[in-house]
Design an enzyme around this catalytic site. Structure first.
Site, short mmCIF file in Angstrom:
data_model
loop_
_atom_site.label_atom_id
_atom_site.label_comp_id
_atom_site.label_asym_id
_atom_site.label_seq_id
_atom_site.Cartn_x
_atom_site.Cartn_y
_atom_site.Cartn_z
N ASP A 94 -7.97 5.50 8.43
CA ASP A 94 -8.56 5.37 9.75
C ASP A 94 -9.71 4.35 9.67
O ASP A 94 -10.21 4.05 8.59
CB ASP A 94 -9.07 6.76 10.17
CG ASP A 94 -9.91 6.72 11.41
OD1 ASP A 94 -9.43 6.19 12.43
OD2 ASP A 94 -11.05 7.23 11.37
N ASP A 96 -12.74 3.94 12.47
CA ASP A 96 -14.03 4.41 12.96
C ASP A 96 -14.50 5.66 12.21
O ASP A 96 -13.78 6.67 12.14
CB ASP A 96 -13.95 4.71 14.45
CG ASP A 96 -13.68 3.46 15.27
OD1 ASP A 96 -14.64 2.79 15.66
OD2 ASP A 96 -12.49 3.15 15.50
N GLU A 103 -18.51 4.60 15.46
CA GLU A 103 -17.42 4.69 16.42
C GLU A 103 -17.59 3.50 17.35
O GLU A 103 -18.53 3.45 18.15
CB GLU A 103 -17.50 6.01 17.21
CG GLU A 103 -17.26 7.24 16.39
CD GLU A 103 -15.79 7.44 16.03
OE1 GLU A 103 -14.92 6.93 16.77
OE2 GLU A 103 -15.52 8.12 15.02
N SER A 184 -5.67 2.67 13.47
CA SER A 184 -6.84 3.15 14.18
C SER A 184 -6.57 3.42 15.65
O SER A 184 -5.80 2.71 16.31
CB SER A 184 -7.95 2.09 14.07
OG SER A 184 -9.04 2.40 14.90
N GLY A 185 -7.25 4.45 16.16
CA GLY A 185 -7.26 4.70 17.60
C GLY A 185 -8.30 3.84 18.27
O GLY A 185 -8.53 3.96 19.48
N ASP A 252 -11.14 11.10 9.35
CA ASP A 252 -12.27 11.99 9.61
C ASP A 252 -12.09 12.86 10.84
O ASP A 252 -12.82 13.83 11.04
CB ASP A 252 -13.55 11.16 9.80
CG ASP A 252 -13.57 10.44 11.14
OD1 ASP A 252 -14.46 10.72 11.96
OD2 ASP A 252 -12.68 9.61 11.39
N ASN A 255 -7.24 13.52 15.11
CA ASN A 255 -6.11 12.64 15.38
C ASN A 255 -5.58 11.97 14.10
O ASN A 255 -4.55 11.31 14.12
CB ASN A 255 -6.48 11.57 16.42
CG ASN A 255 -7.56 10.63 15.94
OD1 ASN A 255 -8.52 11.04 15.31
ND2 ASN A 255 -7.41 9.36 16.25
#
Length: 296
Positions: A94, A96, A103, A184-185, A252, A255
């Site tokens: 991931d 962020d 973030e 990543s989201g 972390d 999701n």
């Protein structure tokens, strides 16, 4: 039939001998046996020690043993008996709050005084309280409408920093021939820059719509959520001719769990409790590059 585990303690300092006594005492209470298989060993900038455990640990036992390790300033990982470091072919992580210290969406919002509103949604989502990541992202991105696209560069230059050990982890992973995937989201503006800076083989993220130099408050295309993260990892494993159990994953937030579940080693990096509970390793003190000790 139960499957034995390997416990690995990791720290910036030599492993306190009292940690072994604490783990042995708790194991005895649970009717388990642990025995040291590797004494306090230096792998600069870290120290590690390993024990074998004769049975699988229930989540409550893992939490308790991690709390014991925390008391002695160490992080703890649990490796299954069938885990073979030499079989790892993919590193997926991931962005962020895992690869980087912020973030990004919260910091973008900060430039217009909306950080508190966005951060509240972000935190609830990462804790797993908001289940629909796509809807969560849409709500947060909508609050960015009208922000100058130049803010993205300001966030990257002024606030974004790789977390401790990030550069070392990527350099070594690439030297080992691992397929490095940043999924990543967050947003492609940042993942693409990090791909070039750190040498990821592949990055996947969301694209912010920008018109006339301003964010529209919308995301283009399909949103990268937990399901998508897992799918991108599966595709990377297929590309490398391996199974998901031959990957190492790091995240972390909730999701990240679909991606982390079933991987060879899942690492919760300074993560939310729901992620730590389910991950094989929880890094709260050591840097990202301590993962290299688990695949050495």
């Amino acid at each position: 039939m139960t499957t034995p585990l390997t416990l690995v303690a990791l720290s910036h300092e030599p492993i306190n001998p009292a940690l072994q006594s604490g783990l042995e005492h708790h194991a005895k209470i649970l009717g388990l046996q642990i025995s040291c298989t590797q004494s306090n060993t230096a792998h600069q900038p870290y120290f590690s020690q390993r024990w074998s455990c004769n049975k699988v640990l229930m989540p409550e036992a893992r939490i308790a043993m991690r709390e014991i390790a925390t008391h002695y300033q160490a992080d703890l990982a649990f490796l299954s008996e069938g885990f073979k470091p030499q079989d790892i072919k993919v590193l997926a992580m991931d962005m962020d709050s895992t690869l980087i210290n912020i973030e990004c969406i919260d910091e973008i919002a900060d430039f217009t005084g909306k950080k508190a509103a966005v951060s509240e949604i972000t935190e609830a989502t990462m804790r797993g309280e908001i289940k629909d990541f796509k809807e969560s992202l849409r709500r947060r991105v909508a609050l960015l409408e009208g922000i100058s696209a130049e803010v993205l560069e300001s966030v990257y230059q002024e606030r974004l920093r790789p977390n401790p050990g990030a550069k070392e982890l990527l350099a070594n992973a690439n030297d080992l021939g691992l397929y490095t995937l940043l999924v990543s989201g967050g947003f492609t503006f940042f993942t693409e820059k990090l791909r070039l800076e750190l040498g990821f083989k592949q990055t996947q993220a969301n694209t912010l719509e920008i018109i006339d130099g301003k964010l529209t408050g919308k995301v283009l295309g399909d949103i990268v959520d937990g399901t998508a993260k897992a799918a991108y990892l599966e595709q990377a494993c297929i590309k490398m001719g391996c199974l998901k159990k031959h990957s190492i994953t790091m995240g972390d937030g909730s999701n990240d769990l679909p991606m982390m579940h079933g991987s060879g080693i899942s690492i919760a990096y300074r993560a939310k409790p729901i992620v730590k509970e389910k991950a094989d390793a929880a890094f709260d003190r050591v840097g990202l590059d301590a993962a290299l000790l688990l695949i050495d």
